[in-house]
Design an enzyme around this catalytic site. Structure first.
Site, PDB file in Angstrom:
ATOM      1  N   HIS A 114       0.837  -1.205   0.000  1.00 50.93           N
ATOM      2  CA  HIS A 114       0.000   0.000   0.000  1.00 50.93           C
ATOM      3  C   HIS A 114       0.871   1.254   0.000  1.00 50.93           C
ATOM      4  O   HIS A 114       0.708   2.146  -0.854  1.00 50.93           O
ATOM      5  CB  HIS A 114      -0.902  -0.029   1.235  1.00 50.93           C
ATOM      6  CG  HIS A 114      -1.814   1.155   1.350  1.00 50.93           C
ATOM      7  ND1 HIS A 114      -3.147   1.108   1.018  1.00 50.93           N
ATOM      8  CD2 HIS A 114      -1.583   2.434   1.764  1.00 50.93           C
ATOM      9  CE1 HIS A 114      -3.694   2.300   1.207  1.00 50.93           C
ATOM     10  NE2 HIS A 114      -2.772   3.115   1.678  1.00 50.93           N
ATOM     11  N   GLU A 115       1.799   1.330   0.955  1.00 51.55           N
ATOM     12  CA  GLU A 115       2.637   2.529   1.052  1.00 51.55           C
ATOM     13  C   GLU A 115       3.572   2.653  -0.140  1.00 51.55           C
ATOM     14  O   GLU A 115       3.860   3.755  -0.603  1.00 51.55           O
ATOM     15  CB  GLU A 115       3.421   2.515   2.364  1.00 51.55           C
ATOM     16  CG  GLU A 115       2.565   2.456   3.625  1.00 51.55           C
ATOM     17  CD  GLU A 115       1.481   3.524   3.691  1.00 51.55           C
ATOM     18  OE1 GLU A 115       1.638   4.588   3.064  1.00 51.55           O
ATOM     19  OE2 GLU A 115       0.451   3.290   4.358  1.00 51.55           O
TER      20      GLU A 115
END
Length: 503
Positions: free
Chosen positions: A261-262
């Site tokens: 995600h990051e």
């Protein structure tokens, strides 16, 4: 000496603001990762000081003059975007008093500390006074920015230009109904997930996550990684993008999902800075929070929970988590896609995640409409959880106190997560049509993701904030925000996993 042109002057003024934003981000990075507890007071003063400097430059008479001249002089789309961004910021901020900027910064620091204590004590009343003060200040700022507009619409539009309750209500209603239908259809499905909580070595998991992020294309010469209570991505400089993760969650996929995600956010930031025409300017930001979230959700879920991705990466994961050696690939993929209403948003499965966002959206609407008292907000949250998520909240820490966003004054931010889910599915649908779905899956199986990231860079990342979000999404997909694309994607994935004979 050659006279500075209006565009050059605007670029110079913008660069000062970008540098100050990066300094502010560095201070916040330190606060969230390694800052000692007793530095809290001075850090609040530092952040308040930087916020005031940024506000002064955004609304300075020199900026006003430069914008007025540059709007007519801009010839390239990059310069036109810069003028648009600086003009929007100027007119949004110019009526916000300096003392309100300072008060907001101080209130955020106080609210963050109160939230940490309240969550640890599992006691809403500890956080409530700080939140009330912060909401009052945020409302005051929204009214100063756009006096004729509903404050919550102003906050929504701050993160997603042009967004409003009137736009989101029908989209979220359609999304909620579609997810509920699919949950009902799959109500008898209960894949084995026990292996996901069998335990893992945190150092080994951190090493595996680093390998995944590297394969995704994260440039370690222009980025860093840290550990924080709540994973996040921060642009600390044009060539310094930071991502954080945590390795304390029970489920072994949680850290992997957070890393991807990051990294999705970070790839957007790193690639935008490869466009020399916008590097170091405000145009190097993402088109909106919704578009930014689409890139993180794309990698975390659409790619990261797919059978094709794990066909390539599962043998590697087994080296880092030996407990998986007796778990087949099919069982693993079904396990990481398992769905069940649960308390914590950041650990939610893909199917129910957007329901967590709709709860927060409804609470935020109630807060700004004044339709629910602050003391009753936990009860209201719990009712919504029952109705929307079908989950019975047990305490405030797993309910209304679970997120840090409100302590930072980020009202209107939460909807961007669900908007990002929708945009991601629209981008995915278009990418498959243009590249061929089989070619995309083959790239995932091979572990060489350049076909995918190359498409993302060409169509999205390299554009930065040149275009408004609606304009960008329309240009790429041929339509604006449309929940049907996401519902169709969810139906195809979950029916294929749990109702079909093949993965």
């Amino acid at each position: 000496m050659r006279k500075e042109s209006s565009i050059e002057r605007l670029r110079r003024l913008d660069q000062e603001i970008v540098l100050l934003n990066h300094i502010q981000a560095m201070l916040e990075w330190d606060l969230e990762t390694v800052m000692p507890e007793k530095a809290e007071g001075e850090r609040a003063e530092e952040l308040s000081f930087i916020s005031r400097l940024i506000h002064e430059r955004v609304t300075s008479p020199e900026m006003s003059d430069a914008i007025a001249a540059a709007v007519d002089e801009a010839v390239s789309e990059e310069d036109a975007a810069l003028a648009r961004i600086r003009e929007k910021a100027y007119f949004s901020e110019r009526h916000v008093p300096d003392e309100l900027v300072t008060a907001l910064s101080e209130a955020k620091s106080a609210a963050h500390s109160a939230w940490l204590k309240a969550r640890e004590a599992c006691e809403w009343q500890i956080f409530q006074p700080a939140l009330e003060n912060l909401v009052s200040l945020v409302s005051e700022k929204a009214q100063a920015m756009e006096p004729s507009r509903d404050p919550y619409d102003t906050m929504l539009s701050h993160y997603e230009h042009g967004m409003s309750v009137s736009v989101l209500d029908p989209v979220f209603e359609s999304l909620e109904n579609g997810i509920h239908r699919l949950m009902d259809e799959l109500s008898g499905v209960h894949p084995d997930t026990s292996f996901l909580s069998a335990g893992y070595d945190s150092a080994a998991m951190e090493a595996f996550c680093r390998k995944v992020v590297t394969k995704m294309g994260f440039d370690w010469s222009r980025g860093r990684a840290g550990v924080s209570a709540h994973p996040f991505t921060s642009t600390l400089g044009a060539d310094d993008v930071g991502i954080t993760n945590r390795f304390t969650d029970e489920g072994l996929f949680d850290s992997i999902g957070s890393a991807m995600h990051e990294a999705g956010h970070a790839l957007y930031e790193q690639h935008a800075s490869l466009n020399e025409r916008i590097k170091g300017t405000s145009v190097c930001d993402g088109a909106s929070m919704g578009v930014h979230e689409s890139q993180s959700r794309f990698w975390e879920n659409i790619m990261g929970r797919s059978y094709a991705f794990w066909s390539g990466m599962y043998p590697e994961l087994r080296k880092y988590v030996p407990a998986l050696n007796d778990v087949s690939l099919d069982a693993f993929v079904r396990g990481i896609n398992a769905f069940s209403p649960s308390a914590i948003r950041v650990n939610a499965d893909e199917l129910t995640y957007s329901l967590h966002i709709i709860i927060r959206y409804e609470v935020e609407k109630a807060i700004f409409a004044g339709s629910v008292s602050f003391s009753d907000l936990p009860h209201y949250w719990n009712e919504l959880s029952r109705k929307i998520l079908h989950y019975e909240v047990r305490n405030d820490s797993e309910g209304i106190l679970q997120d840090c966003h409100w302590s930072g004054g980020d009202f209107g931010y939460f909807p961007s997560y669900a908007v990002g889910n929708i945009y991601a599915s629209q981008f995915y649908e278009t990418m498959n049509a243009e590249l061929g779905e089989e070619n995309v899956e083959n790239a995932l199986r091979s572990g060489d993701y350049f076909l995918i990231t190359g498409w993302q860079n060409d169509r999205i990342w390299s554009k930065g904030a040149i275009y408004e979000p609606e304009e960008l999404v329309m240009a790429v997909t041929g339509r604006t925000l449309d929940a049907s694309a996401y519902i169709n994607y969810l139906e195809k994935r979950f029916r294929g996993l749990y109702l079909g004979s093949e993965l």
